[in-house]
Write an enzyme that holds these catalytic residues in place. Structure first.
Site, PDB file in Angstrom:
ATOM      1  N   ALA C  22       7.724  15.437  -7.528  1.00 33.05           N
ATOM      2  CA  ALA C  22       7.256  14.846  -6.271  1.00 33.05           C
ATOM      3  C   ALA C  22       5.887  14.207  -6.462  1.00 33.05           C
ATOM      4  O   ALA C  22       5.609  13.130  -5.921  1.00 33.05           O
ATOM      5  CB  ALA C  22       7.221  15.912  -5.172  1.00 33.05           C
ATOM      6  N   VAL C  24       4.634  12.939  -9.218  1.00 38.99           N
ATOM      7  CA  VAL C  24       4.769  11.700 -10.005  1.00 38.99           C
ATOM      8  C   VAL C  24       5.336  10.568  -9.158  1.00 38.99           C
ATOM      9  O   VAL C  24       4.807   9.450  -9.132  1.00 38.99           O
ATOM     10  CB  VAL C  24       5.661  11.945 -11.247  1.00 38.99           C
ATOM     11  CG1 VAL C  24       6.024  10.631 -11.935  1.00 38.99           C
ATOM     12  CG2 VAL C  24       4.952  12.879 -12.215  1.00 38.99           C
ATOM     13  N   GLY C 104      -5.061  32.919  -8.762  1.00 41.37           N
ATOM     14  CA  GLY C 104      -5.995  32.793  -9.875  1.00 41.37           C
ATOM     15  C   GLY C 104      -6.184  31.343 -10.282  1.00 41.37           C
ATOM     16  O   GLY C 104      -7.307  30.880 -10.532  1.00 41.37           O
ATOM     17  N   ASP C 127       4.799  35.698  -6.260  1.00 48.80           N
ATOM     18  CA  ASP C 127       4.286  36.873  -5.544  1.00 48.80           C
ATOM     19  C   ASP C 127       4.000  36.620  -4.070  1.00 48.80           C
ATOM     20  O   ASP C 127       3.804  37.567  -3.311  1.00 48.80           O
ATOM     21  CB  ASP C 127       3.005  37.372  -6.221  1.00 48.80           C
ATOM     22  CG  ASP C 127       3.274  37.892  -7.609  1.00 48.80           C
ATOM     23  OD1 ASP C 127       4.361  38.468  -7.810  1.00 48.80           O
ATOM     24  OD2 ASP C 127       2.436  37.727  -8.506  1.00 48.80           O
ATOM     25  N   GLU C 222       6.293  46.885  -9.225  1.00 51.08           N
ATOM     26  CA  GLU C 222       5.725  47.350 -10.498  1.00 51.08           C
ATOM     27  C   GLU C 222       4.297  47.866 -10.336  1.00 51.08           C
ATOM     28  O   GLU C 222       3.853  48.698 -11.115  1.00 51.08           O
ATOM     29  CB  GLU C 222       5.789  46.240 -11.563  1.00 51.08           C
ATOM     30  CG  GLU C 222       4.926  45.027 -11.278  1.00 51.08           C
ATOM     31  CD  GLU C 222       5.007  43.968 -12.392  1.00 51.08           C
ATOM     32  OE1 GLU C 222       5.070  42.789 -12.045  1.00 51.08           O
ATOM     33  OE2 GLU C 222       5.002  44.333 -13.576  1.00 51.08           O
ATOM     34  N   GLN C 255      13.499  37.682 -13.214  1.00 50.65           N
ATOM     35  CA  GLN C 255      13.151  37.248 -11.859  1.00 50.65           C
ATOM     36  C   GLN C 255      12.422  35.904 -11.810  1.00 50.65           C
ATOM     37  O   GLN C 255      12.412  35.230 -10.785  1.00 50.65           O
ATOM     38  CB  GLN C 255      12.256  38.294 -11.178  1.00 50.65           C
ATOM     39  CG  GLN C 255      12.953  39.611 -10.933  1.00 50.65           C
ATOM     40  CD  GLN C 255      11.969  40.729 -10.624  1.00 50.65           C
ATOM     41  OE1 GLN C 255      11.522  40.878  -9.502  1.00 50.65           O
ATOM     42  NE2 GLN C 255      11.626  41.508 -11.635  1.00 50.65           N
TER      43      GLN C 255
END
Lengths: 323, 323, 323, 323
Positions: C22, C24, C104, C127, C222, C255
């Protein structure tokens, strides 16, 4: 370094890419430089070839279709077409040819072989209709994709109390219809090999209704004498009710384009490696496939034009189990 | 009306439900009343049986697992356990038994047969390790499910420039690892049948890196001498860098629970119908499976304890093509 | 012609390729020439950039991962790293930068923005933990892939009468666990946001057994205080039986690598186009995402370091419905 | 104990089962005894109701369709039909009704509410055409299933150099076509909301060919003025060649029957629980759905007959990105 060309021809089939990869990489290990022919025999006659190295065939095994492109080429049936194809190979110093495709494509391969070309065929068609072989590259995935769709149709059929007439591919044979039918627990299966009247289909649907089932699935090969349109039209005119509401669905080309499952990737890989082995050992003019679980090669000339019959006891089995 | 009991035993395998359905419905067509035994031999010894009619096995073929439940039962290995099982059948007037399961379960079937019970076994295990048969119910789907996961791992491995050590099922044999490995284009495959040192694995990974690949996949059977944990630990201690970052993934029981594909549904259906045919025709004490593409029955006693060897040329093939 | 660079950073997420495409193509329509940065900020600092035209981003939308590659780059947190990155852009006359990644990575984008670079961030992480946005690119597919695996585990759990402890991704947050848990009908969900003791987990499993269920699923993030290993170890030492046999499964990197579904492709497409629009209209230093169903942009500086809280009523809901 | 009835009505949609489960189990936690109405309003008028306990709705969330069955019922539009429905509820002492369905079904719910019945509607239709709500139960899965098929068609289209006209569901609106079109990168999208001539479609296909693409996909809503048959017929008569070979595919009812993904299971679960909450707190005559990411309830009377418009900027976006 010996040179080898590979092409895919006819209808695309899941696993063709795995076969191309195997030919290229097994070729490297036996000292061949491989060229990929684009767009099947059409591209061969036009000289549309590209060199294929190991990295060029990385990441393609899991993808459906064929990275080389494919066509249904009529011109190769002519002597002129065959000479054009042979000339292109000769001009490039390419000694060997691998043809990945179904019955029609292998007839082309047989013709080239008859003209003195070193050629090996790989059995690949979703129709699984080449006599003498258990199963061809692409057929298992095509049935699995069709089956997934029929499973979904059954869900909506059950919710609404409907009967679905489902058309699956198979212009000349009932392989896909038969296997999808058994594996989906279809209430009835219509194949080109067995003449089936709309009256019979209606009777089966009514029997299913009478047996207390909430819905029904009838799987119909596109090449059956009465196809889904003809059946729907006849059933719609019937005076006796079917019990269920009637709908039809044509699965269409979706059946071709699935990502190949394990069976097709493994078969294609084994056949591709076997083809290179035969070429390396000087056995040409053969068609490579699987028979009774073993990889075998039989003369191309013998396989031309022979259609594989349907296993009749499977039709009986389907019937017995659709109680 | 003759009575027949059917049970599933050992690890669950996709297609067991299709086999149950085929036994029940083929049974009806041959005049049997079928009882489902819940929870394998454990349930048989405890008398946990329910009658199964045609409608009870509708809509189950497309579902993984087994509607009857299953156990790994140690007690049946004892004479006492066997007598308990036979007594339950006798008390209900059930003459015949069909056992759907792998090698251990068929050893139980052989023991019952040795005690005079009319029993037919159906070869079903995701490990495909029963000697004398091409493939067992469940193995194809298990490999397809594992393959789908490895395809996904390859995507993330390529994005990050990683090598993944992927553990697949196979405590005693490398069938799943070998087939997943070839079909996923794994850079290396570790199976219990071939001793493989961490040094070899490291060398292969470094060779892959040197060849310019962006990532690598090593498929490891859980029963290999060095499993993924041991390998990761050894590779992590190595002084020479691998090139790639290392990650490990254990696919685990997800491999068991897939919805059966066409191949397993069809095989289970054919074997279930064949089992009933053998019972109807008085051939008992046999194990039914597919060999060289044909449905065959061989004496249960002969198949006990014989493990199927891995096809060694497939390992070579995998190596050749991972260029 | 104005120049624009795009990079993907941090963990790969399904839909990143759709976002690249998208950027580009929307770029072309607004007069930008786009360069793809390979391997995230690491590649940016090293000057690893390639021009991307319309054809280069064809056929990538349906593939997981990122064609550009990605890294978790520590060096960009330093002033030196940032200067290196800015220098590479300046040297090529590239005015604008689009950063596709999670929290991050967007902190890095904020740092570059603070240094005067024109930059727009696109929210992408499986996440879904960026405060102020409904959902990020990749989160929906990751949950769908995990859900498919849990559905399969439930099948084998039910066949054997087992409880599975299933670890899903989420080192710092319970988004995936919560959503997979509700959508799979998990009997219990363990997330980092809510301290949960092994005693509680054991109590829930016993309650499930007491309620007459044939099996149970416990989904564990986890990053939970007690992860699946710790839980399994505690439960194994318990004197009171659980009722069910216990197994554990870690879904792992599978996942990440799924092919993006509609939701992620559409979101990525919309965000990519919006990023280019903002750049074209001179709004930079912003993070683009979806909030209350609308595409919005908020200052990068404001979003740095803010974690999105879990919706607490969803945990209650999961509990209510696991009857 | 208060009594509550739940029914599904109109076209089946993936997620309806999750909604039924949520209604039953949230009902239990709030002191309701729930009855399932079989076959929608037709079954309600006929008194076809069964009590539903917690175990009855176990293992249904992951299955498409509706375990209760559904119909498109004309009779409920009459006063007589409505009185019959109300009488059945009264006779059983059932105070409340939950209606899971699309616009037409909710018009029925509004009519019953107008007659004094306590009723809450849940927005569920694959067409996502109910004004005032972001998305309805079933729409996401339907688009995902259609998308998977279009991805497969693209594979075979690319292998053969073809353009496919793909018909997706949507008799009155272009939601599915628009979303499938964007997410599959379709070269052109035809929706009922925007009149599109065969000449335009042909021009777009020729432009795609001129741009050097190897194939093309045109997604067409079934309710477009020119449907796939009309388009194919017009394009076939054109004198100017399209460049590509033309094929058509009608995805059909397969789109309805998929297993619900996470989004639909979660939405259905939240809406089902919300419906029970509203009933428990005395708010009836409302339609429950999701708006701007929040669960909301609006008066049934206000939502009747209002169609949701298509987002026009998404059509522009699709066009911009199909370069």
């Amino acid at each position: 370094m010996k040179r080898l060309a590979v092409l895919t021809s006819g209808g695309d089939a899941p696993g063709m890419n795995a076969a191309i990869r195997a030919v290229v990489r097994a070729g490297i290990s036996r000292g061949f430089q491989t060229f990929g022919v684009r767009h099947g025999y059409t591209g061969l006659m036009a000289g549309d070839l590209v060199p294929l190295g190991s990295r060029d065939v990385g990441g393609i095994m899991e993808r459906g279709g064929t990275i080389l492109g494919t066509t249904r080429c009529q011109e190769l049936k002519t002597g002129q077409g065959q000479q054009a194809a042979l000339r292109q190979l000769r001009e490039r110093g390419i000694e060997h040819l691998v043809v990945i495709g179904g019955g029609g494509s292998q007839a082309g391969a047989a013709a080239l072989s008859g003209n003195g070309q070193s050629v090996v065929g790989l059995t690949s068609t979703i129709d699984n209709d080449i006599a003498g072989f258990d199963v061809t590259i692409g057929a298992t995935t095509a049935v699995d994709v069709a089956l997934e769709s029929v499973d979904r149709l059954r869900v909506t059929a059950a919710s609404h109390g409907r009967v679905f007439l489902v058309e699956v591919m198979g212009r000349d044979g009932g392989f896909i219809a038969l296997n999808v039918g058994i594996a989906s627990g279809a209430e009835f299966i219509v194949v080109p090999e067995v003449e089936t009247s709309p009256v019979q289909v209606a009777a089966e649907i009514r029997a299913t209704w009478a047996r207390g089932k909430s819905h029904a699935i009838v799987v119909v090969a596109e090449g059956a004498k009465y196809n889904v349109d003809a059946l729907a039209s006849c059933l719609g005119r019937s005076d006796t009710p079917l019990g269920f509401d009637l709908r039809l669905c044509r699965l269409g080309h979706v059946q071709r384009g699935g990502a190949p499952g394990m069976t097709d990737r493994l078969l294609a890989t084994r056949l591709g490696a076997a083809a290179v082995m035969h070429l390396a050992e000087g056995r040409t003019g053969v068609l490579v496939g699987i028979r009774a679980g073993c990889i075998v090669a039989e003369p191309l000339a013998e396989s031309v034009g022979r259609k594989k019959p349907l296993e009749p006891d499977l039709l009986d089995l389907a019937r017995t189990l659709s109680l």
